[in-house]
Design a protein around this motif. Structure first.
Motif, PDB file in Angstrom:
ATOM      1  N   VAL A  61       0.827  -1.209   0.000  1.00  0.00           N
ATOM      2  CA  VAL A  61       0.000   0.000   0.000  1.00  0.00           C
ATOM      3  C   VAL A  61       0.861   1.258   0.000  1.00  0.00           C
ATOM      4  O   VAL A  61       0.488   2.276  -0.569  1.00  0.00           O
ATOM      5  N   GLY A  62       2.028   1.179   0.659  1.00  0.00           N
ATOM      6  CA  GLY A  62       2.923   2.322   0.691  1.00  0.00           C
ATOM      7  C   GLY A  62       2.742   3.232   1.876  1.00  0.00           C
ATOM      8  O   GLY A  62       3.171   4.392   1.854  1.00  0.00           O
ATOM      9  N   VAL A  63       2.094   2.736   2.936  1.00  0.00           N
ATOM     10  CA  VAL A  63       1.919   3.501   4.167  1.00  0.00           C
ATOM     11  C   VAL A  63       2.768   2.855   5.255  1.00  0.00           C
ATOM     12  O   VAL A  63       2.587   1.681   5.577  1.00  0.00           O
ATOM     13  N   GLN A  64       3.681   3.623   5.830  1.00  0.00           N
ATOM     14  CA  GLN A  64       4.580   3.087   6.860  1.00  0.00           C
ATOM     15  C   GLN A  64       3.905   3.182   8.230  1.00  0.00           C
ATOM     16  O   GLN A  64       4.365   3.884   9.130  1.00  0.00           O
ATOM     17  N   CYS A  65       2.798   2.471   8.372  1.00  0.00           N
ATOM     18  CA  CYS A  65       1.990   2.537   9.584  1.00  0.00           C
ATOM     19  C   CYS A  65       2.659   1.772  10.722  1.00  0.00           C
ATOM     20  O   CYS A  65       3.590   1.000  10.519  1.00  0.00           O
ATOM     21  N   GLY A  66       2.161   2.019  11.938  1.00  0.00           N
ATOM     22  CA  GLY A  66       2.558   1.225  13.080  1.00  0.00           C
ATOM     23  C   GLY A  66       1.709  -0.025  13.171  1.00  0.00           C
ATOM     24  O   GLY A  66       1.049  -0.433  12.207  1.00  0.00           O
ATOM     25  N   VAL A  67       1.685  -0.629  14.354  1.00  0.00           N
ATOM     26  CA  VAL A  67       1.031  -1.929  14.506  1.00  0.00           C
ATOM     27  C   VAL A  67      -0.356  -1.842  15.141  1.00  0.00           C
ATOM     28  O   VAL A  67      -1.057  -2.854  15.214  1.00  0.00           O
ATOM     29  N   MET A  68      -0.766  -0.642  15.585  1.00  0.00           N
ATOM     30  CA  MET A  68      -1.990  -0.560  16.368  1.00  0.00           C
ATOM     31  C   MET A  68      -3.228  -1.025  15.604  1.00  0.00           C
ATOM     32  O   MET A  68      -4.027  -1.814  16.126  1.00  0.00           O
ATOM     33  N   ASP A  69      -3.426  -0.526  14.392  1.00  0.00           N
ATOM     34  CA  ASP A  69      -4.701  -0.748  13.718  1.00  0.00           C
ATOM     35  C   ASP A  69      -4.977  -2.221  13.489  1.00  0.00           C
ATOM     36  O   ASP A  69      -6.067  -2.727  13.786  1.00  0.00           O
ATOM     37  N   GLN A  70      -3.998  -2.931  12.962  1.00  0.00           N
ATOM     38  CA  GLN A  70      -4.202  -4.351  12.678  1.00  0.00           C
ATOM     39  C   GLN A  70      -4.319  -5.167  13.966  1.00  0.00           C
ATOM     40  O   GLN A  70      -5.122  -6.109  14.037  1.00  0.00           O
ATOM     41  N   LEU A  71      -3.527  -4.818  14.994  1.00  0.00           N
ATOM     42  CA  LEU A  71      -3.664  -5.526  16.271  1.00  0.00           C
ATOM     43  C   LEU A  71      -5.039  -5.300  16.875  1.00  0.00           C
ATOM     44  O   LEU A  71      -5.658  -6.224  17.403  1.00  0.00           O
ATOM     45  N   ALA A  72      -5.536  -4.060  16.807  1.00  0.00           N
ATOM     46  CA  ALA A  72      -6.859  -3.774  17.361  1.00  0.00           C
ATOM     47  C   ALA A  72      -7.942  -4.521  16.593  1.00  0.00           C
ATOM     48  O   ALA A  72      -8.862  -5.106  17.188  1.00  0.00           O
ATOM     49  N   SER A  73      -7.845  -4.529  15.263  1.00  0.00           N
ATOM     50  CA  SER A  73      -8.848  -5.231  14.465  1.00  0.00           C
ATOM     51  C   SER A  73      -8.817  -6.727  14.728  1.00  0.00           C
ATOM     52  O   SER A  73      -9.846  -7.396  14.730  1.00  0.00           O
ATOM     53  N   SER A  74      -7.628  -7.265  14.991  1.00  0.00           N
ATOM     54  CA  SER A  74      -7.474  -8.698  15.204  1.00  0.00           C
ATOM     55  C   SER A  74      -7.813  -9.130  16.627  1.00  0.00           C
ATOM     56  O   SER A  74      -8.282 -10.250  16.840  1.00  0.00           O
ATOM     57  N   LEU A  75      -7.596  -8.245  17.625  1.00  0.00           N
ATOM     58  CA  LEU A  75      -7.648  -8.664  19.027  1.00  0.00           C
ATOM     59  C   LEU A  75      -8.690  -7.950  19.883  1.00  0.00           C
ATOM     60  O   LEU A  75      -9.089  -8.477  20.922  1.00  0.00           O
ATOM     61  N   ALA A  76      -9.097  -6.741  19.513  1.00  0.00           N
ATOM     62  CA  ALA A  76      -9.959  -5.942  20.390  1.00  0.00           C
ATOM     63  C   ALA A  76     -11.423  -6.375  20.295  1.00  0.00           C
ATOM     64  O   ALA A  76     -11.843  -7.038  19.338  1.00  0.00           O
ATOM     65  N   ASP A  77     -12.203  -5.983  21.317  1.00  0.00           N
ATOM     66  CA  ASP A  77     -13.654  -6.163  21.282  1.00  0.00           C
ATOM     67  C   ASP A  77     -14.310  -4.819  21.572  1.00  0.00           C
ATOM     68  O   ASP A  77     -13.646  -3.823  21.844  1.00  0.00           O
ATOM     69  N   THR A  78     -15.634  -4.795  21.491  1.00  0.00           N
ATOM     70  CA  THR A  78     -16.364  -3.539  21.674  1.00  0.00           C
ATOM     71  C   THR A  78     -16.704  -3.267  23.137  1.00  0.00           C
ATOM     72  O   THR A  78     -17.230  -2.202  23.451  1.00  0.00           O
ATOM     73  N   ARG A  79     -16.404  -4.203  24.036  1.00  0.00           N
ATOM     74  CA  ARG A  79     -16.825  -4.075  25.432  1.00  0.00           C
ATOM     75  C   ARG A  79     -15.764  -3.423  26.320  1.00  0.00           C
ATOM     76  O   ARG A  79     -16.077  -2.941  27.399  1.00  0.00           O
TER      77      ARG A  79
END
Length: 343
Positions: A148-166
């Protein structure tokens, strides 16, 4: 929206989904080894896969009503790299029919991470890939960097993979240690779309990352996570001084928020917005207007831009039971661009 069966004439072999996320505290710290505090949102991206017996991937986005044909092993254009990056890194050597639909608004809520995680979950099921949820998230980060060409960190994918709404998910982005943290008592989350579009690869995101890396080098530390005295950043030239000041102070705000009551947590969010606006310079005048309208509401503890910035979404911590009313009131004041995303 058009279904997989309507597009391809057959049901998918596998289907998987993943949520977007909203970050309460800890913005632009994850690529400097810092702390973040996101939570998942109800909206999800869903990906269906089926082998098609050819050497070409057929990629269909139901949201865009658009079909792309990409030869196996190539990347493609438009929305294709988010998908083909996952396919290529996972070693797919046969053509797939891929159907994508997403409820996650673009701009600050990790719509791309949700798409990547959903795609990788579907590939894991289809091919029996040996990927736990952390490794899967890190592969999504690799897709952003290499395709994609974005030098992002790890938060977004970790949150999408591991987080919940509660709960909120505290992540130490250096060690990848994490734990669930309850929301402040008597509060709930409101997310609004500012209506200001942005694309990270065309914005100043990569420039900001380069600036904080340069600041860390000048300070003689591996990452700004290692700066324990914020006064140290005042020795840096501008704009590295301001960029580093944001990262160091933001890490402090995340840790302060772990035990904060709703009022204090809201004040921390307000301070984060000011820092992102003034020191990191990733806000936008219309976003600032929306945040100010939210902060002026009696039932709002605090509000800020969320995500990488340059437009997109804002998040507010509001008195429990008032999110819908607050959101509707602010939409009227803000105008036709704004809309409530959560709840």
């Amino acid at each position: 929206m058009t279904t997989f069966e309507q597009v391809f004439g057959q049901a998918p072999e596998v289907s998987a989904s993943a949520p977007g996320r909203v970050n309460l505290l800890g913005e632009h710290t994850d690529y400097q080894g810092g702390f973040v505090l996101p939570t998942a949102i109800p909206q999800r991206a869903t990906v269906g896969l089926r082998r098609n017996g050819t050497d070409t991937h057929v990629l269909y986005s139901a949201n865009l009503d658009r079909t792309l044909h990409v030869p196996v092993g190539e990347v493609g254009e438009d929305f294709a790299p988010y998908l083909t990056g996952c396919l290529n890194l996972s070693g797919v050597t046969e053509g797939l029919n891929v159907h994508v639909t997403s409820e996650v608004p673009s701009g600050g809520l990790s719509s791309s991470a949700a798409l990547e995680v959903a795609t990788l979950r579907a590939l894991r099921e289809l091919y029996g890939l040996d990927l736990d949820n952390v490794a899967l998230a890190l592969r999504g980060v690799q897709v952003e960097h290499e395709f994609v060409g974005v030098q992002c960190g790890v938060m977004d994918q970790l949150a999408s993979s591991l987080a919940d709404t509660r709960t909120m998910l505290l992540i130490d982005t250096r060690s990848l240690e994490r734990r669930a943290v309850p929301f402040p008592a008597g509060a709930e989350v409101l997310v609004m779309d500012s209506g200001v579009p942005r694309r990270l690869a065309e914005s100043g995101y990569n420039e900001r990352r380069a600036q904080v890396e340069a600041a860390a080098e000048l300070l003689g530390v591996p990452q700004l996570r290692d700066v324990t005295d914020i006064a140290a950043v005042e020795t840096l030239p501008s704009p590295l001084r301001e960029r580093a000041r944001h990262v160091v102070s933001e890490n402090t705000r995340v840790l302060a928020g772990l035990e904060a009551d709703a009022a204090t947590f809201g004040q921390l969010m307000n301070a984060t917005h000011a820092s992102l606006r003034d020191d990191y310079e990733v806000s936008h005048p219309q976003v600032d207007e929306l945040v100010a309208l939210l902060q002026a509401q009696a039932d709002v503890f605090g509000a800020r831009i969320t995500g990488a910035g340059f437009g997109g979404a804002v998040v507010a911590l509001v008195r429990e039971g008032t999110a819908v009313a607050v959101g509707e009131a602010v939409v009227v004041q803000y105008g036709t661009l704004g809309k409530v995303v959560v709840p």
